[in-house]
Design a protein around this motif. Structure first.
Motif, PDB file in Angstrom:
ATOM      1  N   UNK A 155      10.292 -15.859  16.951  1.00  0.00           N
ATOM      2  CA  UNK A 155      11.449 -15.022  16.677  1.00  0.00           C
ATOM      3  C   UNK A 155      11.303 -14.355  15.305  1.00  0.00           C
ATOM      4  N   UNK A 156      12.035 -13.251  15.151  1.00  0.00           N
ATOM      5  CA  UNK A 156      12.036 -12.564  13.875  1.00  0.00           C
ATOM      6  C   UNK A 156      12.663 -13.479  12.819  1.00  0.00           C
ATOM      7  N   UNK A 157      12.026 -13.579  11.675  1.00  0.00           N
ATOM      8  CA  UNK A 157      12.384 -14.533  10.634  1.00  0.00           C
ATOM      9  C   UNK A 157      12.899 -13.808   9.394  1.00  0.00           C
ATOM     10  N   UNK A 159      14.793  -7.691   4.681  1.00  0.00           N
ATOM     11  CA  UNK A 159      13.403  -7.737   5.154  1.00  0.00           C
ATOM     12  C   UNK A 159      13.273  -8.961   6.058  1.00  0.00           C
ATOM     13  N   UNK A 160      12.631  -8.740   7.185  1.00  0.00           N
ATOM     14  CA  UNK A 160      12.341  -9.791   8.141  1.00  0.00           C
ATOM     15  C   UNK A 160      10.864  -9.719   8.497  1.00  0.00           C
ATOM     16  N   UNK A 189       1.236 -14.021   6.915  1.00  0.00           N
ATOM     17  CA  UNK A 189       0.759 -12.992   7.833  1.00  0.00           C
ATOM     18  C   UNK A 189       1.793 -12.736   8.922  1.00  0.00           C
ATOM     19  N   UNK A 190       2.182 -11.475   9.078  1.00  0.00           N
ATOM     20  CA  UNK A 190       3.206 -11.102  10.049  1.00  0.00           C
ATOM     21  C   UNK A 190       3.402  -9.590  10.008  1.00  0.00           C
ATOM     22  N   UNK A 223      19.163 -11.749  11.804  1.00  0.00           N
ATOM     23  CA  UNK A 223      18.763 -10.425  12.267  1.00  0.00           C
ATOM     24  C   UNK A 223      19.880  -9.719  13.033  1.00  0.00           C
ATOM     25  N   UNK A 224      20.738 -10.467  13.710  1.00  0.00           N
ATOM     26  CA  UNK A 224      21.796  -9.828  14.500  1.00  0.00           C
ATOM     27  C   UNK A 224      22.818  -9.126  13.611  1.00  0.00           C
TER      28      UNK A 224
END
Length: 124
Positions: free
Chosen positions: A44-46, A36-37, A91-92, A108-109
């Motif tokens: 950037x996606x976390x 989960x991100x 929140x995201x 994420x990569x």
């Protein structure tokens, strides 16, 4: 390719809880680590949490440790993210991701397929 469909997002007050679900189809779910991100505009996606293919290895971001819990049921091809004690900075848009390896990673990569995302909004 695997298809991932998230659900369970919404609006909640600070201190509340939400449970996100991610239903997978298209490949052998039990052979893949899941993650989960989350992402907010301009950032950037976390990484949030990840779980190995059989559930024996779990990682959490420091910011969610003790509040969030990731789990999976390979018979149902589903992974969940239980989020408790939510804060406004949680929140995201939350994304589910699948990795074609048994062990999870926290970047994420390292993931091959992504869901469309579900919005989580925590009000103060």
């Amino acid at each position: 390719q695997v298809q991932l469909v998230e659900s369970g997002g919404g609006l909640v007050q600070a201190g509340g809880s939400l449970r996100l679900s991610c239903a997978a189809s298209g490949r052998t779910f039990s052979n893949e680590a899941m993650g989960w991100f989350r992402q907010t505009p301009g950032k950037e996606r976390e990484f949030v949490a990840a779980i190995s293919a059989r559930g024996g290895t779990i990682y959490y971001a420091d910011s969610v440790k003790g509040r969030f819990s990731i789990s999976r049921d390979n018979a149902k091809n589903t992974v969940w993210l239980q989020m408790n004690s939510l804060r406004p900075d949680d929140t995201a848009v939350y994304y589910c991701a699948a990795r074609r390896f048994i062990n999870p990673v926290q970047v994420s990569v390292g993931y091959d397929d992504w869901g469309q995302g579900t919005q989580v909004t925590v009000s103060s």
